[in-house]
Design an enzyme around this catalytic site. Structure first.
Site, PDB file in Angstrom:
ATOM      1  N   HIS A 126     -11.864  -5.661   8.673  1.00 37.88           N
ATOM      2  CA  HIS A 126     -12.560  -5.396   7.415  1.00 37.88           C
ATOM      3  C   HIS A 126     -13.838  -4.631   7.704  1.00 37.88           C
ATOM      4  O   HIS A 126     -14.826  -4.765   7.005  1.00 37.88           O
ATOM      5  CB  HIS A 126     -12.891  -6.696   6.668  1.00 37.88           C
ATOM      6  CG  HIS A 126     -11.715  -7.516   6.271  1.00 37.88           C
ATOM      7  ND1 HIS A 126     -11.053  -8.342   7.150  1.00 37.88           N
ATOM      8  CD2 HIS A 126     -11.070  -7.655   5.089  1.00 37.88           C
ATOM      9  CE1 HIS A 126     -10.052  -8.954   6.524  1.00 37.88           C
ATOM     10  NE2 HIS A 126     -10.042  -8.558   5.272  1.00 37.88           N
TER      11      HIS A 126
ATOM     12  N   GLU B 291       0.798  -1.227   0.000  1.00 38.41           N
ATOM     13  CA  GLU B 291       0.000   0.000   0.000  1.00 38.41           C
ATOM     14  C   GLU B 291       0.828   1.274   0.000  1.00 38.41           C
ATOM     15  O   GLU B 291       0.407   2.302  -0.551  1.00 38.41           O
ATOM     16  CB  GLU B 291      -0.946   0.025   1.198  1.00 38.41           C
ATOM     17  CG  GLU B 291      -2.161  -0.871   1.061  1.00 38.41           C
ATOM     18  CD  GLU B 291      -1.871  -2.345   1.249  1.00 38.41           C
ATOM     19  OE1 GLU B 291      -0.736  -2.670   1.663  1.00 38.41           O
ATOM     20  OE2 GLU B 291      -2.746  -3.174   0.984  1.00 38.41           O
TER      21      GLU B 291
HETATM   22  C1  LIG Z   1      -1.950  -4.807   4.052  1.00 44.50           C
HETATM   23  C2  LIG Z   1      -2.986  -5.627   3.380  1.00 44.50           C
HETATM   24  N1  LIG Z   1      -3.396  -5.290   2.150  1.00 44.50           N
HETATM   25  C3  LIG Z   1      -4.331  -6.003   1.517  1.00 44.50           C
HETATM   26  C4  LIG Z   1      -4.887  -7.097   2.098  1.00 44.50           C
HETATM   27  C5  LIG Z   1      -5.986  -7.901   1.375  1.00 44.50           C
HETATM   28  N2  LIG Z   1      -5.466  -9.221   1.026  1.00 44.50           N
HETATM   29  C6  LIG Z   1      -5.668 -10.285   1.813  1.00 44.50           C
HETATM   30  S1  LIG Z   1      -4.846 -11.643   1.275  1.00 44.50           S
HETATM   31  C7  LIG Z   1      -4.239 -10.808  -0.065  1.00 44.50           C
HETATM   32  C8  LIG Z   1      -3.350 -11.515  -1.037  1.00 44.50           C
HETATM   33  C9  LIG Z   1      -2.217 -12.182  -0.366  1.00 44.50           C
HETATM   34  O1  LIG Z   1      -1.428 -12.843  -1.306  1.00 44.50           O
HETATM   35  P1  LIG Z   1      -0.167 -13.682  -0.869  1.00 44.50           P
HETATM   36  O2  LIG Z   1       0.679 -12.893   0.037  1.00 44.50           O
HETATM   37  O3  LIG Z   1       0.476 -14.223  -2.074  1.00 44.50           O
HETATM   38  O4  LIG Z   1      -0.794 -14.844   0.028  1.00 44.50           O
HETATM   39  P2  LIG Z   1      -1.788 -15.983  -0.419  1.00 44.50           P
HETATM   40  O5  LIG Z   1      -3.178 -15.516  -0.080  1.00 44.50           O
HETATM   41  O6  LIG Z   1      -1.596 -16.212  -1.869  1.00 44.50           O
HETATM   42  O7  LIG Z   1      -1.409 -17.169   0.384  1.00 44.50           O
HETATM   43  C10 LIG Z   1      -4.670  -9.499  -0.063  1.00 44.50           C
HETATM   44  C11 LIG Z   1      -4.358  -8.513  -1.110  1.00 44.50           C
HETATM   45  C12 LIG Z   1      -4.442  -7.422   3.387  1.00 44.50           C
HETATM   46  N3  LIG Z   1      -4.926  -8.464   4.062  1.00 44.50           N
HETATM   47  N4  LIG Z   1      -3.493  -6.678   3.988  1.00 44.50           N
END
Ligand SMILES: Cc1ncc(C[n+]2csc(CCOP(=O)(O)OP(=O)(O)O)c2C)c(N)n1
Ligand SMILES: Cc1ncc(C[n+]2csc(CCOP(=O)(O)OP(=O)(O)O)c2C)c(N)n1
Ligand SMILES: [Mg+2]
Ligand SMILES: [Mg+2]
Lengths: 327, 329, 327, 329
Positions: free
Chosen positions: A129, A60
Site C-alpha cells: 500500500h 481490476e
Molecule cells: C487486487 C486487490 N484489489 C483491491 C484490494 C483492496 N481490498 C482489500 S480487502 C478488499 C475486499 C475483500 O472482500 P472479500 O474478498 O469479500 O473479503 P473480506 O474482506 O470480506 O473477507 C479489497 C477491495 C486488494 N487487497 N487487492
C-alpha cells in the site's frame, strides 16, 4: 481563492467533469456509497447515482477492461484502482489494450479512459500500500502518466485527463491527500498534460522531481536559501512521455542536477530524465547527475524504522542538495 | 433437417440463401489466403474453416445495423456479415495501407472497423470480453436497444478476463452475448487439458443463461443467439453460448497439426462441414440446385479474385507512417 | 566444440537440467506434444512425460502462479510464456508475488522459478508478437532479467537461471532462435547472472547493448574496423539488476558511448545505463551518451515497410557508431 | 445441535474443546488488537471476528502436521490452528523484528511461516489460489499424501486468479481445497454487487465439487472439509467450499462500516456468533460449565496479555535491515 486539500481537488475535478459531461462516469471498488477508501468520490454517489458512480466487483482487469470497452463506445470512464499496488491485474488491459487501441486501428478507434490510483508511501502502508508503480508503465507509447504535486495541479490535470482522447494513468500521492493544501480557483481550468512546471526559480542547482517529493524539495530549498544556495525546481507533472524541452532547459540553467523520486532507484522514471540530459546537455553539466531515490528493495516495509529508512524526506533532499551545491 | 426449419424460426428464403452465401464467401476467402501464404505472398493466415456456420448463424441473429461486435481472430464469417468486404480483408492479408482494420499494422484477422461497429481487437486472447461488457454497459447507460456480441475459443475461456467480464455482466444484467466457439483445440492442446467441464456450465456461476449448441448448424445457432439477443434487450442479462465446432485447418499457417491430432479425426469432422450440410438443406428446401450453385461459386470466385488482385497491387504504408497515431493528432 | 543454434542451446539447457534435477519441470502452452511453438521444448515430452513437460490451460496468470506455488514448495519450475507479449496477464503474479516472496517473508520462503519467453521483432510478428517487454519489469527488485545473445550464453545462463534460488525472467530473442549459431561446449557449465560480458575489445567507442543487437553491433564493428575505428562492445546479458561496474568500466574505456536496444526508446533499460554512466563517469566522457532504439510507438507494425522502419539493424548501428566516432 | 454430533463425525471431546479454545483465542487476540489500535499502539487491524467457526472447523479437518495452507488476511483462526502462537501474532501486530511472518515488513495478518507450512501471503487478493494449486501439483508430483488448503473472501472470488487457479486444479485433479469465507461484504460492497450467483455454483464450471456450508457451525465445516480432504488425497480432485459467515467488525481499522450497513443487520448476525452458539453446544454436551469457562478465559487472557507485553517491548528491525533478503544472501 479557496484553499483546499489535494483530495478535495480530486473530488472537485471529478464532480465538475461529471456535471459538465454526462458521458463521464466513475467505476471502481467502494467508490459508491462509501465514497472511496480515501473519500475521493465522496458525495458523488449521492449526486449522480449508482450508474454513474458504480461499485464494481473486486476485479481490476474488469474495471479497466469494461472501462476500455465503454470508452471505445464513446463514454468517458474514470476507473479507480483502490491502490496503485492493485493495478497489476489490469496491466494486460492497460498495456496491451488501452495503450494500443488508437495505434493498432490506424486511428479508427480511440480509448479516452482515465485510470486513477493512489500511490506512494509514508502512511504505514507496508509493501503493498506504498508502492510507486509508474516505472512499470513509463515505457509504453500510447499511455500518458500524470502525477501531480499540488491541489491546483490536481484539479487542472485531472480535468485535462478526463477530457483527453487517449488513456491517461493518473497517480495521486496518498500521503498528499490530506497533508497538502493549496489555493484552487473555483473556475473551470485545465492544465496541459505533457508539460513540466517550474515550481521554484533558482540559479545554483536544479532539482527535477514529481509528486510529494516536490514539496520535500521546496522545503529543503527554503532552508538552503538561507545559506545562499539558490535552487531551481522542476516538477515533471507528466512522467510519461516526458517534457524533454523543459528538462533540458532546467538542466542547462544551473549545470548541476539532482533527480529525486520516492520510487526505488534502478529503472525509475528518473533514469530516462538522466538519459535525456546526458544525451542533450552533457557539456553543460558541472557535476555528475545525482539521483536520490528509495533503495533497491521490493517495496517499503511496515515497521516504522524501515519505512523511514526507505522514504525520501526533506532532510535527505537537503543533504543531497547541499552536496551537489558544494560539488 | 426439416426443409422448412428456417421458416419456423422466422428466416425467409432470401435470408437463408444469404447466410449460405456469406458462409461460402468466408470459406473462399480463407482458402485463398492459404494459397497465397503457401505461395509466399502473404506471411500469415489464421482460419475460420469449420466455424463458419456458428459465425454466420450468430451474426444473422444480431441487429447488423446497430449491434456491436468484438470478434476473435477466427471470425471471418462474423465480420463479413457485419459489412467488411472481401477487398478489405485481402488488404489486411497483404498488410496494405488501405486495410481498414489497421492500415497494415496488425496481422490479418485482427479485426476492427468502426463504421461497422467491429471493435478493434488484439492478439492477447480474451481481452475483448470485458470490452464487449463495457460496450453493453454504455449502451444500457444510454438506453440504446442494442446488444454487444463477442466470441472466443474454448481455450481462451480459461483466462481470467472471461471470468471477470462475465461476472461483471451478470451482476449488472448487461446486454451482452458471449459465444465460445469450441473447436476442441487450443493450438495443440486438446480440450481435456483445457477444461474439466463444458464451457456453458460456467454460466451458472455468473447467474446467467448458458446454452450449448451445434455449431455446424447455422439455424440452431441463429435460434439461440436470437433468443439471447431478445433477453439482452429485454434487460434479462447476458447469455453464454458454447457452439460446438471443429477446426479443419492447422491452428495457423505457422502450425503443423499432424504432431498432435490424427488425420482420421480431422477427416471425420470434415464430414459434418456445414458448407456441405447446409447446402444439402437448401437443396432439400428447394432453394438451391446445380445451376444456382455454379452461379454462386462463380460470383464469389470473381469477388475473391478481384479482391486479391486489388490488394496485391495496393501500396504499403510509408515507412515513416509508423510514427502516426500514437496519440490523437 | 559442437556448433548449435540459439534455440538448440535453449533445448539442451532444459534437457540437461531436467536430467540433473528431478525437481525441474516445464509448464506452459503447447510445450508438450507440440514441443512449443518455436520447438524450444522439442523431445522433452517424449523423454520426461506429461507431468514434467506439462501443457497447461491457456492462462498465463495461472502458469506463473501455479509455478510460483510449486517453487515455494520446493520444485524448480520453468514456466514458458508463449510470447513475451503474453506475459501481461501474469504481471501481478510476477511483480506482486514472485519478486517479493523472499523479501516479504524475511527470508523464510523463496521462489526459485524461471520464466522463459521469446521476445523481439523482425519476424513479421506485428504488434503483439514482436515486443520487448523487459522495461516493464526492470524496476522491480527481487527479479532478475536475463537476455542472452549467443548460444553459448544461452546454455550457461539458462542453467544458472534454473539453479538460481530467486525468480528469473529469461527472455530469448525469437529471431535469434534459428538465425544465430555458435559453439557450445558439451559439458555442463553455468555463467554468472548479473555479469555483463565484453564481446569485443576496442579503444575508440563503446557500444553497450544486449540480445540480437549485440550481433548487429559486432557486424557493424567489423566494417568500421576496416576504416580504423576500433569498437568496444559490452553485452549486458543481465538487464536487471545491471552490472554497474562493467558499465562504468566500459564507458570509461573509450569515453564515447552508444547504447543500443530494439525496444522503444523512452524508458527502455538503456535509460538506466545512461543514468549510471552520467552519475559515475560524467567527466570521463568525450561525447554525449547516444542511444539507438526503436521509435516511441506502441509496438512494431506488421507491414514490411513499417517493420523495417522500426527495427534496429546493422546499417543503423553502423551509422550511429560512425557518427559517434567522428564526434 | 444434538449434543453428540461431534462424536458422530469422529471428533473426540478433547478435540471439540480444543476447537473451542482455538476459536476463543483467535477472538481474544483479535479483540486485543482493536484495543491496541484504538489506543494508538498498533497502526492497523483486520479482523477474523465472525469467521472463527469456519476457520477452525476447516483447520481441524486438515492434517496440521503435513498439509499446506495459503490463508487470507482474516484467517487468524486458521494460522493459530496451524501453530502460530499468540506471541508471534502480536509481534506481527507491533511490526517487530521477531515477527516470524515478515520480520515486521508486512502489515499484520499477512501470514507466512514455513515451519508450519503457512505459505507467505501478500495484499493483492486471490493470488494465493494459484499458489495453493501449485503446491498441490508439487505434492502430487512427489506422491505426497497431502492437501493444500486456501481461503479467500467472496468478493475476491471475482478475480481472474480464482478462475484460472480452479480451472487448472480441476483439469489436473489436484489435491486442493478452496474455501471462500462469504461474509457478504467486500469492504462496503454488498454481495449482490459482487456476484449474481452462489460462489459454490462456480464449481460446476471447473468440473469439481462445490459445497455451501454454514460457516457459523464449526462441526458442519469440519465435516465438509474432512470429506474434501479425503477426496483430494484419493485423487478425486479439488473442492470449492463456500462457508456462509458474517463480518462483525468494520473491514479494517481504517474503515467505518456505518456508512454502508445497518446496525440492525450486524446485531442480528451477532446473535449467531459461534463463540456463543458453540459454547452452548459444549454445555449441552456436558463439556463446559461456568467454572471451565472461567478457567479457559483466564488462561487465554494470560496468554494474550503475555504476548502483548512481550511484543510491545520487543525491538524493531534496524533501519538498514530493510536492505536484506532482496535476493538470496
Ligand atoms: C487486487 C486487490 N484489489 C483491491 C484490494 C483492496 N481490498 C482489500 S480487502 C478488499 C475486499 C475483500 O472482500 P472479500 O474478498 O469479500 O473479503 P473480506 O474482506 O470480506 O473477507 C479489497 C477491495 C486488494 N487487497 N487487492
Ligand atoms: C494471452 C495469450 N496467450 C497466448 C496466446 C497464443 N495463442 C494464440 S491462439 C492460442 C490458442 C487459442 O485457443 P482457443 O481459445 O481454443 O481458440 P482457437 O484458436 O482454438 O479458435 C494461443 C495459445 C495468445 N494469443 N494470447
Ligand atoms: Mg479452440
Ligand atoms: Mg467478503
Amino acid at each position: 481563492m479557496p484553499v483546499m486539500s489535494y483530495i478535495q481537488a480530486v473530488n472537485t475535478a471529478l464532480k465538475e467533469e461529471m456535471q459538465r459531461d454526462e458521458k463521464v462516469f466513475i467505476l471502481g471498488e467502494d467508490v459508491g456509497r462509501k465514497g472511496g477508501v480515501f473519500k475521493a468520490t465522496e458525495g458523488l454517489f449521492e449526486e449522480f447515482g449508482d450508474q454513474r458512480v458504480m461499485d464494481t466487483p473486486l476485479a481490476e482487469s474488469a474495471i479497466a477492461g469494461v472501462g476500455i470497452g465503454a470508452a471505445m463506445y464513446g463514454m468517458r470512464p474514470v476507473a479507480e484502482m483502490q491502490f496503485a499496488d492493485f493495478i497489476m491485474p489490469a496491466v494486460n488491459q492497460i498495456i496491451s489494450e488501452a495503450a494500443k487501441i488508437r495505434y493498432r486501428s490506424n486511428n479508427d478507434w480511440d480509448c479516452p479512459i482515465t485510470i486513477r490510483a493512489p500511490y506512494g508511501g509514508g502512511v504505514h502502508g507496508a509493501l503493498y500500500h506504498s508502492q510507486s508503480v509508474e516505472a512499470i508503465f513509463a515505457n509504453q507509447p500510447g499511455l500518458k502518466i500524470v502525477m501531480p504535486s499540488t491541489p491546483y495541479d490536481v484539479k487542472g490535470l485531472l480535468k485535462a485527463a478526463i477530457r483527453d482522447n487517449d488513456p491517461v494513468l493518473f497517480f495521486e500521492h496518498k500521503r498528499a491527500y490530506r497533508l497538502l493544501k493549496g489555493e484552487v480557483p473555483d473556475e473551470d481550468y485545465v492544465l496541459p498534460i505533457g508539460k513540466a512546471d517550474v515550481k521554484r526559480e533558482g540559479t545554483d542547482i536544479t532539482v527535477i522531481t514529481y509528486g510529494l517529493c516536490v514539496h520535500f524539495a521546496l522545503q529543503a530549498a527554503e532552508k538552503l536559501a538561507e545559506e545562499g544556495i539558490d535552487v531551481h525546481i522542476l516538477d515533471l507533472r507528466t512522467v510519461y512521455p516526458l517534457d524533454k524541452e523543459a528538462i533540458i532547459e532546467a538542466a542547462k540553467k544551473t549545470g548541476k542536477v539532482l533527480l529525486v523520486t520516492e520510487d526505488t532507484k534502478e529503472g525509475s522514471v528518473l533514469s530516462e530524465v538522466a538519459a535525456i540530459i546526458s544525451e542533450h546537455c552533457l557539456f553543460d553539466l558541472d557535476a555528475p547527475i545525482q539521483r536520490l531515490a528509495g533503495p533497491d528493495i521490493p517495496a517499503m516495509p511496515f515497521a516504522p524504522t524501515m519505512e523511514k529508512f526507505f522514504m525520501v524526506n526533506p532532510d535527505k533532499v537537503e543533504k543531497a542538495m547541499r552536496e551537489l551545491a558544494e560539488f | 433437417m426439416s426443409n422448412n426449419r428456417h421458416k419456423s424460426i422466422g428466416l425467409t428464403d432470401d435470408q437463408v440463401l444469404s447466410m449460405y452465401e456469406t458462409m461460402l464467401l468466408a470459406r473462399k476467402i480463407d482458402e485463398r489466403m492459404w494459397l497465397l501464404n503457401r505461395a509466399g505472398k502473404i506471411p500469415f493466415v489464421i482460419s475460420c474453416q469449420g466455424q463458419e456456420a456458428a459465425q454466420i448463424g450468430a451474426a444473422f441473429a444480431l441487429d447488423r445495423e446497430h449491434d456491436y461486435i468484438a470478434p476473435y481472430y477466427r471470425d471471418l464469417g462474423v465480420v463479413i456479415a457485419f459489412g467488411m468486404t472481401a477487398k478489405e480483408l485481402m488488404l489486411s492479408a497483404f498488410a496494405k495501407a488501405e486495410d481498414p482494420n489497421s492500415g497494415g499494422r496488425q496481422m490479418p484477422s485482427h479485426f476492427g472497423q468502426k463504421k461497422n461497429r467491429i471493435i478493434t481487437g488484439s492478439s492477447p486472447v480474451t481481452t475483448q470480453v470485458p470490452h464487449a461488457v463495457g460496450v453493453a454497459l454504455a449502451a444500457k447507460m444510454e438506453n440504446k436497444q442494442i446488444a454487444a456480441f463477442t466470441t472466443l475459443g474454448e481455450g481462451s475461456s480459461n483466462q481470467g478476463d472471461f471470468h471477470e467480464g462475465l461476472n461483471f455482466a451478470g451482476v449488472h444484467k448487461l446486454p451482452v452475448i458471449v459465444m465460445v466457439e469450441n473447436n476442441k483445440y487450443a493450438i495443440s492442446v486438446p480440450i481435456e487439458k483445457q477444461l474439466a467441464a463444458n464451457v456453458a456450465d460456467r454460466a451458472q456461476g455468473y447467474g446467467i443463461q448458458g446454452v450449448t449448441v451445434d455449431g455446424n448448424d447455422p439455424l440452431a445457432v441463429y435460434e439461440v443467439v436470437k433468443e439471447a439477443r431478445e433477453r439482452a434487450i429485454d434487460g434479462q442479462g447476458p447469455t453464454l453460448i458454447e457452439a460446438i465446432t471443429y477446426r479443419f485447418t492447422a491452428h495457423s499457417s505457422d502450425d503443423d497439426d499432424r504432431h498432435y491430432r490424427e488425420r482420421s479425426e480431422v477427416d471425420e469432422a470434415r464430414k459434418h462441414d456445414a458448407i456441405i450440410t447446409f447446402e444439402a438443406y437448401l437443396r432439400e428446401a428447394g432453394l438451391m440446385d446445380d445451376e444456382a450453385k455454379n452461379d454462386l461459386h462463380k460470383k464469389l470466385d470473381d469477388i475473391v479474385n478481384e479482391a486479391t488482385d486489388y490488394a496485391e497491387n495496393a501500396a504499403y504504408a510509408k515507412p515513416e507512417s509508423a510514427l502516426k497515431y500514437v496519440y490523437e493528432e
